[in-house]
Design a protein around this motif. Sequence first.
Motif, short mmCIF file in Angstrom:
data_model
loop_
_atom_site.label_atom_id
_atom_site.label_comp_id
_atom_site.label_asym_id
_atom_site.label_seq_id
_atom_site.Cartn_x
_atom_site.Cartn_y
_atom_site.Cartn_z
N LEU A 132 0.89 -1.42 0.17
CA LEU A 132 -0.15 0.08 0.01
C LEU A 132 0.72 1.50 -0.06
N TYR A 133 0.56 2.12 -0.79
CA TYR A 133 1.21 3.49 -1.03
C TYR A 133 0.24 4.58 -0.77
N SER A 134 0.81 5.45 0.09
CA SER A 134 -0.03 6.72 0.27
C SER A 134 -0.17 7.43 -0.87
N PRO A 135 -1.00 8.59 -0.62
CA PRO A 135 -1.02 9.69 -1.94
C PRO A 135 0.00 10.36 -2.16
N ALA A 136 0.99 10.46 -1.31
CA ALA A 136 2.28 11.07 -1.50
C ALA A 136 3.34 10.33 -2.27
N GLY A 137 2.94 8.86 -2.44
CA GLY A 137 3.77 7.92 -3.14
C GLY A 137 4.61 7.15 -2.25
N LYS A 138 4.52 7.33 -0.84
CA LYS A 138 5.18 6.63 0.15
C LYS A 138 4.73 5.27 0.31
N LEU A 139 5.54 4.40 0.68
CA LEU A 139 5.27 3.13 1.00
C LEU A 139 4.64 2.90 2.62
N VAL A 140 3.47 2.75 2.56
CA VAL A 140 2.70 2.61 3.94
C VAL A 140 3.25 1.50 4.63
N GLY A 141 3.16 0.31 3.82
CA GLY A 141 3.75 -1.23 4.10
C GLY A 141 3.10 -2.20 3.46
N HIS A 142 3.42 -3.54 3.93
CA HIS A 142 3.11 -4.73 2.92
C HIS A 142 2.02 -5.45 3.95
N HIS A 143 1.29 -6.41 3.22
CA HIS A 143 0.52 -7.28 3.89
C HIS A 143 0.55 -8.41 3.28
N TYR A 144 0.95 -9.65 4.00
CA TYR A 144 0.97 -11.08 3.73
C TYR A 144 -0.73 -11.52 4.16
N GLY A 145 -1.31 -12.15 2.96
CA GLY A 145 -2.37 -12.73 3.25
C GLY A 145 -3.56 -12.00 2.63
N PRO A 146 -4.70 -12.72 2.51
CA PRO A 146 -6.05 -11.82 1.75
C PRO A 146 -6.37 -10.64 2.66
N LEU A 147 -6.80 -9.81 1.90
CA LEU A 147 -7.45 -8.46 2.39
C LEU A 147 -8.99 -8.47 2.35
N THR A 148 -9.66 -7.64 3.18
CA THR A 148 -10.98 -7.34 2.73
C THR A 148 -11.10 -5.88 2.30
N GLN A 149 -12.10 -5.62 1.68
CA GLN A 149 -12.56 -4.39 1.39
C GLN A 149 -12.60 -3.46 2.48
#
Length: 168
Positions: A132-149
């Motif tokens: 996931l990247y913020s609107p400023a283009g910075k990496l917020v982080g990563h997530h392993y596994g499924p995500l829900t809406q």
Amino acid sequence: MDTKRKISALWKGVLLALLVSLCSAHLALADDWSLKDRNGAQYKLSEQKGKWVLVNFWAPWCPPCIAEMPGLDALQKQRKDLLVIGVAVMYGKTEEVTDVIRQHSISYPIVMGNEDIASDFGEMTGMPTSFLYSPAGKLVGHHYGPLTQNEVEQAIARKPAAAGLFTP
């Protein structure tokens, strides 16, 4: 040089190489990337300023990957401030990927990925893996596994319940 010093120097070299490798993997996550989807459209992180960007790596043989796709598709359709990019990896034939996209009516861009593209983003210990990247283009982080809406929406809204969802 005696044996103890040789071993010590060797271990220092190994540790330094490991540290450099970890730092370079982290830098790859922070760099501007460019991805071309299966229809030829180009997506570059630096051109997505003002939007959240979710890059989701998935495989056509992965049930949790496929299960999260409708929620990601709904996000893409509902939020003008978010771009979802799916990156298909670990597939044998292109038809495997297109069959999944067609069966689930996925409308967000899909990149026909490979090991090189995946390694540009960093180590992945399982599928699906999302960045996931913020609107400023910075990496917020990563997530392993499924995500829900709902989880992605909470992460974008920076709700406390989603604080540990994406790790740097």
